[in-house]
Design a protein around this motif. Structure first.
Motif, PDB file in Angstrom:
ATOM      1  N   VAL A 185       0.972  -1.250   0.001  1.00 59.76           N
ATOM      2  CA  VAL A 185      -0.035  -0.044  -0.053  1.00 59.76           C
ATOM      3  C   VAL A 185       1.106   1.164  -0.044  1.00 59.76           C
ATOM      4  O   VAL A 185       1.730   1.383   0.589  1.00 59.76           O
ATOM      5  CB  VAL A 185      -0.986  -0.113   1.414  1.00 59.76           C
ATOM      6  N   GLY A 186       0.310   2.324  -0.719  1.00 60.37           N
ATOM      7  CA  GLY A 186       1.241   3.482  -0.750  1.00 60.37           C
ATOM      8  C   GLY A 186       0.507   4.523  -1.541  1.00 60.37           C
ATOM      9  O   GLY A 186      -0.208   4.320  -2.341  1.00 60.37           O
ATOM     10  N   LYS A 246       9.392  -2.086   7.046  1.00 58.81           N
ATOM     11  CA  LYS A 246       8.811  -2.617   5.472  1.00 58.81           C
ATOM     12  C   LYS A 246       9.710  -2.343   4.499  1.00 58.81           C
ATOM     13  O   LYS A 246      10.248  -0.956   4.536  1.00 58.81           O
ATOM     14  CB  LYS A 246       7.288  -2.125   5.662  1.00 58.81           C
ATOM     15  N   PRO A 247      10.024  -2.843   3.618  1.00 56.71           N
ATOM     16  CA  PRO A 247      10.705  -2.457   2.288  1.00 56.71           C
ATOM     17  C   PRO A 247       9.852  -1.487   1.650  1.00 56.71           C
ATOM     18  O   PRO A 247       8.587  -1.331   2.030  1.00 56.71           O
ATOM     19  CB  PRO A 247      10.763  -3.845   1.642  1.00 56.71           C
ATOM     20  N   ILE A 248      10.356  -0.669   0.568  1.00 57.40           N
ATOM     21  CA  ILE A 248       9.416   0.140  -0.266  1.00 57.40           C
ATOM     22  C   ILE A 248       9.613  -0.241  -1.755  1.00 57.40           C
ATOM     23  O   ILE A 248      10.712  -0.510  -2.319  1.00 57.40           O
ATOM     24  CB  ILE A 248       9.713   1.466  -0.158  1.00 57.40           C
ATOM     25  N   ILE A 249       8.467  -0.114  -2.401  1.00 54.32           N
ATOM     26  CA  ILE A 249       8.360  -0.334  -3.808  1.00 54.32           C
ATOM     27  C   ILE A 249       8.308   0.923  -4.332  1.00 54.32           C
ATOM     28  O   ILE A 249       7.546   1.926  -4.173  1.00 54.32           O
ATOM     29  CB  ILE A 249       7.271  -1.060  -4.218  1.00 54.32           C
ATOM     30  N   VAL A 250       9.541   1.323  -5.307  1.00 56.58           N
ATOM     31  CA  VAL A 250       9.857   2.576  -5.854  1.00 56.58           C
ATOM     32  C   VAL A 250       9.359   2.763  -7.154  1.00 56.58           C
ATOM     33  O   VAL A 250       9.712   2.005  -8.139  1.00 56.58           O
ATOM     34  CB  VAL A 250      11.199   3.070  -5.589  1.00 56.58           C
ATOM     35  N   LYS A 294       7.666  11.265   3.675  1.00 56.86           N
ATOM     36  CA  LYS A 294       6.761  10.666   4.858  1.00 56.86           C
ATOM     37  C   LYS A 294       6.416   9.202   4.659  1.00 56.86           C
ATOM     38  O   LYS A 294       6.316   8.492   5.822  1.00 56.86           O
ATOM     39  CB  LYS A 294       5.455  11.580   4.634  1.00 56.86           C
ATOM     40  N   GLN A 295       6.438   8.728   3.712  1.00 53.65           N
ATOM     41  CA  GLN A 295       6.264   7.239   3.337  1.00 53.65           C
ATOM     42  C   GLN A 295       7.541   6.494   3.716  1.00 53.65           C
ATOM     43  O   GLN A 295       7.210   5.148   4.134  1.00 53.65           O
ATOM     44  CB  GLN A 295       5.494   6.958   2.154  1.00 53.65           C
ATOM     45  N   ILE A 296       8.446   7.022   3.394  1.00 51.69           N
ATOM     46  CA  ILE A 296       9.694   6.335   3.807  1.00 51.69           C
ATOM     47  C   ILE A 296       9.630   6.177   5.576  1.00 51.69           C
ATOM     48  O   ILE A 296      10.283   4.959   5.759  1.00 51.69           O
ATOM     49  CB  ILE A 296      11.043   7.245   3.190  1.00 51.69           C
ATOM     50  N   GLU A 297       9.449   7.065   6.094  1.00 49.91           N
ATOM     51  CA  GLU A 297       9.318   7.200   7.509  1.00 49.91           C
ATOM     52  C   GLU A 297       8.376   6.220   7.840  1.00 49.91           C
ATOM     53  O   GLU A 297       8.886   5.379   9.066  1.00 49.91           O
ATOM     54  CB  GLU A 297       8.865   8.727   8.092  1.00 49.91           C
ATOM     55  N   ILE A 326      18.406   8.782  -5.477  1.00 52.23           N
ATOM     56  CA  ILE A 326      19.531   8.421  -4.399  1.00 52.23           C
ATOM     57  C   ILE A 326      20.072   9.323  -3.458  1.00 52.23           C
ATOM     58  O   ILE A 326      20.410   8.963  -2.303  1.00 52.23           O
ATOM     59  CB  ILE A 326      20.777   7.969  -5.403  1.00 52.23           C
ATOM     60  N   SER A 327      19.881  10.659  -3.515  1.00 55.33           N
ATOM     61  CA  SER A 327      20.228  11.911  -2.520  1.00 55.33           C
ATOM     62  C   SER A 327      19.438  11.664  -1.675  1.00 55.33           C
ATOM     63  O   SER A 327      19.824  11.817  -0.369  1.00 55.33           O
ATOM     64  CB  SER A 327      20.466  13.099  -3.447  1.00 55.33           C
ATOM     65  N   ILE A 328      18.041  11.416  -1.711  1.00 56.05           N
ATOM     66  CA  ILE A 328      17.017  11.030  -0.441  1.00 56.05           C
ATOM     67  C   ILE A 328      17.410   9.893   0.179  1.00 56.05           C
ATOM     68  O   ILE A 328      17.273  10.096   1.305  1.00 56.05           O
ATOM     69  CB  ILE A 328      15.613  11.281  -1.137  1.00 56.05           C
ATOM     70  N   LYS A 329      17.853   8.908  -0.509  1.00 55.44           N
ATOM     71  CA  LYS A 329      18.358   7.728   0.233  1.00 55.44           C
ATOM     72  C   LYS A 329      19.314   7.689   1.171  1.00 55.44           C
ATOM     73  O   LYS A 329      19.287   7.401   2.098  1.00 55.44           O
ATOM     74  CB  LYS A 329      18.522   6.567  -0.784  1.00 55.44           C
ATOM     75  N   LYS A 330      20.166   8.586   0.856  1.00 54.91           N
ATOM     76  CA  LYS A 330      21.436   8.954   1.748  1.00 54.91           C
ATOM     77  C   LYS A 330      21.145   9.757   2.528  1.00 54.91           C
ATOM     78  O   LYS A 330      21.564   9.627   3.817  1.00 54.91           O
ATOM     79  CB  LYS A 330      22.710   9.423   0.546  1.00 54.91           C
ATOM     80  N   ARG A 331      20.312  10.695   2.339  1.00 52.92           N
ATOM     81  CA  ARG A 331      20.212  11.667   3.335  1.00 52.92           C
ATOM     82  C   ARG A 331      19.169  11.113   4.563  1.00 52.92           C
ATOM     83  O   ARG A 331      19.229  11.464   5.600  1.00 52.92           O
ATOM     84  CB  ARG A 331      19.259  12.885   2.817  1.00 52.92           C
ATOM     85  N   VAL A 332      18.274  10.154   4.261  1.00 51.86           N
ATOM     86  CA  VAL A 332      17.414   9.685   5.381  1.00 51.86           C
ATOM     87  C   VAL A 332      17.928   8.444   5.978  1.00 51.86           C
ATOM     88  O   VAL A 332      17.504   7.989   6.939  1.00 51.86           O
ATOM     89  CB  VAL A 332      15.869   9.461   4.763  1.00 51.86           C
TER      90      VAL A 332
END
Length: 223
Positions: free
Chosen positions: A43-44, A106-110, A96-99, A120-126
């Motif tokens: 769900v997302g 839970k994994p995320i489907i991107v 917000k959904q990454i949080e 990738i920048s967001i992945k590194k930042r969070v």
């Protein structure tokens, strides 16, 4: 001993084929229908739906349903430069959904369209700790390698059947980072598996075992 199942990691269609484990993408408002509560689902709030008046409501539903045992991942969520929705709004809902995914492990489907460096920048930042699966990959080798470098899994769909560029990228991908999916395709997951195994020059039975290992790793299953 039962045969190794086919894993359809992302689909929008019910599949009742024997020997197939399907993870169904469900819009949050539809989660509570009887047809979905006993299925493996994700769900997302998709970036295409962010400017609808009920986007905030659906975000709250994602948070509510994330703890459910049959909710395998949060998704599909992401970033899309091909739509008019402002990128800052997309990034807000995405993070917000990454949080939520991080909270419930839970994994995320991107879903990502022309937005990979920022992704990738967001992945590194969070500093995300849960696995990210990039679904329906059809981009280039450089981006694929960057995604692998940042510990993403990559899922391929029907493009493997006819797109030589995608086929060439798939051949070079490490087997322990791969998934397959049908998404909205009319082609079956069995067809896609058969083509994928052929491209990898692997016996289908061995190929299925390798992708099942990935499924067990990402979703903490033991099948």
């Amino acid at each position: 001993m039962p045969d190794t199942p086919y894993i359809n990691i992302h689909t929008h269609q019910m599949d009742h084929t024997d020997g197939v484990i399907s993870v169904l993408n469900v819009f949050p408002e539809k989660y509570m229908t009887i047809a979905h509560t006993d299925k493996l689902i994700t769900v997302g709030v998709h970036p295409w739906h962010l400017e609808k008046k009920n986007a905030d409501v659906n975000l709250e539903l994602v948070k509510e349903f994330a703890s459910k045992p049959n909710v395998m991942a949060i998704g599909e969520i992401g970033l899309d430069r091909a739509i008019k929705t402002p990128l800052n709004l997309q990034e807000t809902f995405f993070t917000k959904q990454i949080e939520i995914a991080e909270t419930y492990k839970k994994p995320i489907i991107v879903h990502a369209v022309r937005y990979f460096p920022e992704l990738i920048s967001i992945k590194k930042r969070v500093q995300a700790s849960t696995p990210w699966l990039i679904h329906g990959f059809r981009n280039n080798m450089q981006i694929a390698q960057e995604l692998l470098k940042h510990n993403c899994f990559i899922s391929f769909g029907e493009a493997l059947l006819f797109d030589q560029k995608v086929q060439n990228i798939f051949i070079e991908m490490p087997i322990n980072r791969l998934f397959l999916e049908t998404d909205e395709s009319k082609h079956s997951i069995v067809e896609i598996y058969e083509k994928a195994a052929s491209l990898k020059k692997m016996q289908l039975a061995i190929f299925k075992i390798e992708l099942l290992k990935n499924y067990n790793t990402v979703f903490k299953k033991h099948i």
